[in-house]
Write a protein that holds these residues in place. Structure first.
Motif, PDB file in Angstrom:
ATOM      1  N   ARG A  76       0.917  -1.004  -0.142  1.00 53.45           N
ATOM      2  CA  ARG A  76       0.207   0.025  -0.018  1.00 53.45           C
ATOM      3  C   ARG A  76       0.600   1.474  -0.420  1.00 53.45           C
ATOM      4  N   MET A  77       2.294   1.109   0.758  1.00 58.04           N
ATOM      5  CA  MET A  77       2.750   2.228   0.335  1.00 58.04           C
ATOM      6  C   MET A  77       2.975   2.269  -0.590  1.00 58.04           C
ATOM      7  N   THR A  78       3.893   1.688  -1.144  1.00 62.47           N
ATOM      8  CA  THR A  78       4.661   1.876  -3.036  1.00 62.47           C
ATOM      9  C   THR A  78       3.050   2.236  -3.633  1.00 62.47           C
ATOM     10  N   VAL A  79       1.871   2.519  -3.251  1.00 59.19           N
ATOM     11  CA  VAL A  79       1.071   2.487  -4.354  1.00 59.19           C
ATOM     12  C   VAL A  79       1.381   3.786  -3.958  1.00 59.19           C
ATOM     13  N   LEU A  80       1.013   3.822  -2.860  1.00 61.24           N
ATOM     14  CA  LEU A  80       0.556   5.165  -2.340  1.00 61.24           C
ATOM     15  C   LEU A  80       1.453   6.277  -2.300  1.00 61.24           C
ATOM     16  N   ARG A  81       3.145   5.760  -2.618  1.00 64.07           N
ATOM     17  CA  ARG A  81       4.164   6.849  -3.224  1.00 64.07           C
ATOM     18  C   ARG A  81       3.769   6.758  -5.095  1.00 64.07           C
ATOM     19  N   ASN A  82       3.422   6.256  -5.145  1.00 62.89           N
ATOM     20  CA  ASN A  82       3.643   6.540  -6.726  1.00 62.89           C
ATOM     21  C   ASN A  82       2.720   6.771  -7.206  1.00 62.89           C
ATOM     22  N   LEU A  83       1.614   6.897  -6.342  1.00 59.06           N
ATOM     23  CA  LEU A  83      -0.035   7.558  -7.282  1.00 59.06           C
ATOM     24  C   LEU A  83      -0.232   7.962  -6.009  1.00 59.06           C
ATOM     25  N   PRO A  84       0.280   9.496  -5.604  1.00 55.95           N
ATOM     26  CA  PRO A  84      -0.359  10.216  -4.190  1.00 55.95           C
ATOM     27  C   PRO A  84      -1.576  10.661  -4.735  1.00 55.95           C
ATOM     28  N   SER A  85      -1.810  10.624  -5.350  1.00 52.71           N
ATOM     29  CA  SER A  85      -3.045  11.540  -6.171  1.00 52.71           C
ATOM     30  C   SER A  85      -4.944  11.012  -6.025  1.00 52.71           C
ATOM     31  N   LEU A  86      -3.946   9.176  -5.448  1.00 53.84           N
ATOM     32  CA  LEU A  86      -5.273   8.611  -5.080  1.00 53.84           C
ATOM     33  C   LEU A  86      -6.039   9.451  -4.155  1.00 53.84           C
ATOM     34  N   GLN A  87      -7.866   8.810  -4.194  1.00 53.82           N
ATOM     35  CA  GLN A  87      -8.342   9.377  -3.036  1.00 53.82           C
ATOM     36  C   GLN A  87      -8.903   7.637  -1.843  1.00 53.82           C
ATOM     37  N   LYS A  88      -9.050   6.431  -2.854  1.00 56.15           N
ATOM     38  CA  LYS A  88      -9.300   4.905  -2.604  1.00 56.15           C
ATOM     39  C   LYS A  88      -8.125   4.031  -3.092  1.00 56.15           C
ATOM     40  N   LEU A  89      -8.067   3.363  -2.352  1.00 58.01           N
ATOM     41  CA  LEU A  89      -7.194   2.399  -3.006  1.00 58.01           C
ATOM     42  C   LEU A  89      -7.801   0.846  -2.615  1.00 58.01           C
ATOM     43  N   ASP A  90      -8.252  -0.200  -3.417  1.00 59.39           N
ATOM     44  CA  ASP A  90      -8.768  -1.018  -2.880  1.00 59.39           C
ATOM     45  C   ASP A  90      -9.990  -0.982  -2.062  1.00 59.39           C
ATOM     46  N   ASN A  91     -10.064   0.255  -2.056  1.00 56.45           N
ATOM     47  CA  ASN A  91     -12.153   0.000  -1.656  1.00 56.45           C
ATOM     48  C   ASN A  91     -11.549   0.989  -0.432  1.00 56.45           C
ATOM     49  N   GLN A  92     -10.048   1.315  -0.315  1.00 58.80           N
ATOM     50  CA  GLN A  92     -10.599   2.143   1.942  1.00 58.80           C
ATOM     51  C   GLN A  92      -9.834   3.275   1.294  1.00 58.80           C
ATOM     52  N   ALA A  93     -10.408   4.271   1.750  1.00 54.96           N
ATOM     53  CA  ALA A  93     -10.089   6.352   1.512  1.00 54.96           C
ATOM     54  C   ALA A  93      -8.338   6.029   1.996  1.00 54.96           C
ATOM     55  N   VAL A  94      -7.955   6.613   0.788  1.00 57.15           N
ATOM     56  CA  VAL A  94      -6.700   7.363   1.753  1.00 57.15           C
ATOM     57  C   VAL A  94      -6.612   8.188   2.244  1.00 57.15           C
ATOM     58  N   VAL A 107       8.338   2.113  -1.702  1.00 55.50           N
ATOM     59  CA  VAL A 107       9.833   1.711  -3.073  1.00 55.50           C
ATOM     60  C   VAL A 107       8.941   2.836  -4.226  1.00 55.50           C
ATOM     61  N   GLU A 108       9.569   4.310  -5.042  1.00 52.82           N
ATOM     62  CA  GLU A 108       9.145   5.115  -6.197  1.00 52.82           C
ATOM     63  C   GLU A 108      10.599   4.098  -7.094  1.00 52.82           C
ATOM     64  N   ILE A 109       9.410   3.608  -7.873  1.00 51.46           N
ATOM     65  CA  ILE A 109       9.201   3.541  -9.326  1.00 51.46           C
ATOM     66  C   ILE A 109       9.324   4.693 -10.425  1.00 51.46           C
ATOM     67  N   THR A 110      10.342   4.175 -10.951  1.00 52.78           N
ATOM     68  CA  THR A 110      10.904   5.132 -11.783  1.00 52.78           C
ATOM     69  C   THR A 110      11.756   4.917 -13.204  1.00 52.78           C
ATOM     70  N   ALA A 111      11.247   3.664 -13.742  1.00 52.50           N
ATOM     71  CA  ALA A 111      11.377   2.916 -14.796  1.00 52.50           C
ATOM     72  C   ALA A 111      10.219   1.933 -15.006  1.00 52.50           C
ATOM     73  N   PRO A 112      10.016   1.738 -16.397  1.00 51.77           N
ATOM     74  CA  PRO A 112       9.059   0.337 -17.025  1.00 51.77           C
ATOM     75  C   PRO A 112       8.730  -0.473 -15.922  1.00 51.77           C
ATOM     76  N   PRO A 113       8.150  -1.800 -16.154  1.00 50.86           N
ATOM     77  CA  PRO A 113       8.876  -3.450 -16.204  1.00 50.86           C
ATOM     78  C   PRO A 113      10.094  -3.159 -17.260  1.00 50.86           C
ATOM     79  N   ALA A 114      10.489  -4.149 -16.671  1.00 54.21           N
ATOM     80  CA  ALA A 114      11.510  -5.269 -18.089  1.00 54.21           C
ATOM     81  C   ALA A 114      10.461  -6.305 -18.713  1.00 54.21           C
TER      82      ALA A 114
END
Length: 214
Positions: A76-94, A107-114
């Motif tokens: 959850r922390m990794t998703v929110l770090r990269n998508l800080p504008s989310l208001q709801k993640l997995d049906n739970q309010a941010v 964890v910051e994601i800076t490159a697309p998956p290989a």
């Protein structure tokens, strides 16, 4: 999911239970605000790289994917770090506290998956995923069908109405609902002229069906 490359104005996408593993086609959906990807084959959180460019994304449902891993907090922390504008993640309010904590624990994601191999725009994993998606479409459970309908705010048949369905009837019902969900999503992209064409086509189909029944 490749159809999303041609739907830049789509606002809500529901692809739950579809064997999806590659989110690259979504990066062009600049008006996307809600994305439902529950129970797919997304193996790496690096796929979030393609969602970081979506300025209007406010709701994301990513639960029950392999990328969620064994540590719910880190996920959850990794998703929110990269998508800080989310208001709801997995049906739970941010919350604001979570967004602050995500800067530390995420964890910051800076490159697309290989990709292991790419041919004609398809990765090996995406191809196998697409091949399996038809099986997923027919084998999804009653709960998955109802969940998808709830995500689209659709009315669904009460659970007790399914009690007398045979296995074959349930599979057919599941396939029907997946097709219906896809049609409803695509209709959002049509202008008045397009909707009028659909209305006329549906009217002709209904009239033909009535004549056949008579």
């Amino acid at each position: 999911i490749s159809i999303c490359r041609d739907l830049p104005n789509i606002e809500v996408i529901t692809f739950s239970v579809n064997g999806i593993s590659d989110l690259e086609p979504l990066h062009r959906c600049q008006k996307l605000s809600e994305l439902y990807l529950r129970k797919n084959n997304i193996c790496s959180l690096d796929e979030l790289f393609y969602l970081k460019a979506l300025p209007r994304l406010r709701v994301l449902w990513l639960a029950e994917n392999p990328c969620c891993g064994p540590d719910p907090h880190r996920y959850r922390m990794t998703v929110l770090r990269n998508l800080p504008s989310l208001q709801k993640l997995d049906n739970q309010a941010v919350t604001e506290e979570e967004l602050s904590q995500a800067l530390v624990d995420g964890v910051e994601i800076t490159a697309p998956p290989a990709r292991s191999s790419v041919e004609n725009g398809w990765s090996g994993s995406s191809a196998s995923s697409a091949a399996a998606s038809s099986t997923e479409l027919l084998s999804c459970s009653l709960e998955d069908t109802i969940k998808t309908q709830e995500e689209l705010d659709m009315k669904h048949v009460p659970r007790d109405k399914y009690s007398s369905f045979s296995s074959q009837e349930t599979d057919c019902s599941c396939k029907r609902n997946n097709v219906l969900n896809a049609i409803l999503l695509l209709m959002k992209e049509l202008d008045a002229e397009g909707l009028e064409i659909i209305q006329q086509t549906v009217a002709r189909r209904l009239q033909k069906k009535e004549l056949q029944e008579e």
